[in-house]
Scaffold this motif. Structure first.
Motif, PDB file in Angstrom:
ATOM      1  N   TRP A 115       0.836  -1.205   0.000  1.00 52.10           N
ATOM      2  CA  TRP A 115       0.000   0.000   0.000  1.00 52.10           C
ATOM      3  C   TRP A 115       0.869   1.252   0.000  1.00 52.10           C
ATOM      4  N   LEU A 116       1.875   1.276   0.862  1.00 53.75           N
ATOM      5  CA  LEU A 116       2.713   2.461   1.038  1.00 53.75           C
ATOM      6  C   LEU A 116       3.483   2.820  -0.227  1.00 53.75           C
ATOM      7  N   PHE A 117       4.006   1.823  -0.914  1.00 51.90           N
ATOM      8  CA  PHE A 117       4.871   2.104  -2.056  1.00 51.90           C
ATOM      9  C   PHE A 117       4.189   1.937  -3.411  1.00 51.90           C
ATOM     10  N   ALA A 118       2.884   1.701  -3.408  1.00 51.13           N
ATOM     11  CA  ALA A 118       2.143   1.600  -4.673  1.00 51.13           C
ATOM     12  C   ALA A 118       2.032   2.990  -5.295  1.00 51.13           C
ATOM     13  N   ASP A 119       2.266   3.069  -6.587  1.00 48.58           N
ATOM     14  CA  ASP A 119       2.182   4.353  -7.287  1.00 48.58           C
ATOM     15  C   ASP A 119       0.805   4.993  -7.134  1.00 48.58           C
ATOM     16  N   GLU A 120      -0.234   4.171  -7.034  1.00 47.75           N
ATOM     17  CA  GLU A 120      -1.589   4.717  -6.963  1.00 47.75           C
ATOM     18  C   GLU A 120      -1.994   5.176  -5.560  1.00 47.75           C
ATOM     19  N   THR A 121      -1.162   4.942  -4.556  1.00 49.74           N
ATOM     20  CA  THR A 121      -1.461   5.428  -3.205  1.00 49.74           C
ATOM     21  C   THR A 121      -1.043   6.896  -3.120  1.00 49.74           C
ATOM     22  N   PRO A 122      -1.998   7.797  -2.886  1.00 52.55           N
ATOM     23  CA  PRO A 122      -1.664   9.229  -2.845  1.00 52.55           C
ATOM     24  C   PRO A 122      -0.830   9.593  -1.604  1.00 52.55           C
ATOM     25  N   ASP A 123       0.131  10.490  -1.791  1.00 51.63           N
ATOM     26  CA  ASP A 123       0.939  10.982  -0.676  1.00 51.63           C
ATOM     27  C   ASP A 123       0.048  11.598   0.403  1.00 51.63           C
ATOM     28  N   GLN A 124      -0.999  12.286  -0.025  1.00 55.24           N
ATOM     29  CA  GLN A 124      -1.933  12.936   0.911  1.00 55.24           C
ATOM     30  C   GLN A 124      -2.575  11.905   1.839  1.00 55.24           C
ATOM     31  N   GLU A 125      -2.954  10.767   1.300  1.00 57.45           N
ATOM     32  CA  GLU A 125      -3.581   9.711   2.096  1.00 57.45           C
ATOM     33  C   GLU A 125      -2.623   9.192   3.167  1.00 57.45           C
ATOM     34  N   ILE A 126      -1.384   8.972   2.778  1.00 58.46           N
ATOM     35  CA  ILE A 126      -0.368   8.494   3.719  1.00 58.46           C
ATOM     36  C   ILE A 126      -0.121   9.555   4.786  1.00 58.46           C
ATOM     37  N   ALA A 127       0.026  10.805   4.350  1.00 58.35           N
ATOM     38  CA  ALA A 127       0.288  11.905   5.286  1.00 58.35           C
ATOM     39  C   ALA A 127      -0.822  12.015   6.325  1.00 58.35           C
ATOM     40  N   GLU A 128      -2.051  11.927   5.892  1.00 58.95           N
ATOM     41  CA  GLU A 128      -3.169  12.009   6.835  1.00 58.95           C
ATOM     42  C   GLU A 128      -3.155  10.828   7.798  1.00 58.95           C
ATOM     43  N   PHE A 129      -2.803   9.653   7.302  1.00 61.32           N
ATOM     44  CA  PHE A 129      -2.811   8.462   8.149  1.00 61.32           C
ATOM     45  C   PHE A 129      -1.754   8.519   9.244  1.00 61.32           C
ATOM     46  N   ILE A 130      -0.546   9.007   8.891  1.00 61.95           N
ATOM     47  CA  ILE A 130       0.546   8.984   9.877  1.00 61.95           C
ATOM     48  C   ILE A 130       0.780  10.332  10.548  1.00 61.95           C
ATOM     49  N   GLY A 131       0.076  11.376  10.097  1.00 61.23           N
ATOM     50  CA  GLY A 131       0.214  12.672  10.739  1.00 61.23           C
ATOM     51  C   GLY A 131       1.453  13.445  10.341  1.00 61.23           C
TER      52      GLY A 131
END
Length: 141
Positions: A115-131
């Motif tokens: 999930w983390l390194f998939a091209d289709e996973t938006p940076d914004q989504e990761i940022a919101e998840f981990i703060g």
């Protein structure tokens, strides 16, 4: 948030930070070697015959030659080869981080990495998840 969410967030942060920690560990190792009076060097072939020997910490050219790989190998002798910094006591990198976050089962760790390194996973989504700020996520990915 519950403890499980916190553990997954921490795991994602560790995955993102792993290459940075590994680079810092390599630099620290190189500085330790340099303090003993040895040089950490890298050899670079620029053609079939031409090569340069560089100080890995400073980038300074220490030697040049035109006698190919054999000449470069000779120039490397007596120095600590920077390529060994990537194998000697190198910390676990991506794919081995499940052992760092012991509460994460290995199969879940692999799913998180995908999930983390998939091209289709938006940076914004990761940022919101981990703060984290989006720019930090982008830099670490």
């Amino acid at each position: 948030m519950d403890r499980r969410h916190d553990v997954v967030q921490q795991h994602v942060r560790l995955l993102l930070e792993a290459p940075f920690r590994a680079d810092a560990d390599r630099r620290c190792r190189a500085e330790e070697i340099a303090r003993t009076g040895q040089r950490v060097v890298e050899g670079v072939l620029s053609s079939a015959a031409d090569w340069e020997l560089r100080d890995w910490l400073t980038g300074a050219v220490l030697a040049r030659g035109d006698d190919g790989p054999a000449g470069l190998a000779s120039a490397l002798s007596g120095h600590y080869d920077a390529d060994n910094l990537f194998t000697d006591d190198a910390p676990g990198l991506i794919g081995e981080q499940c052992s760092v976050t012991t509460a994460i089962p290995p199969s879940l760790g692999r799913a998180i990495e995908q999930w983390l390194f998939a091209d289709e996973t938006p940076d914004q989504e990761i940022a919101e998840f981990i703060g984290w700020p989006v720019g930090s996520v982008r830099e670490h990915r």
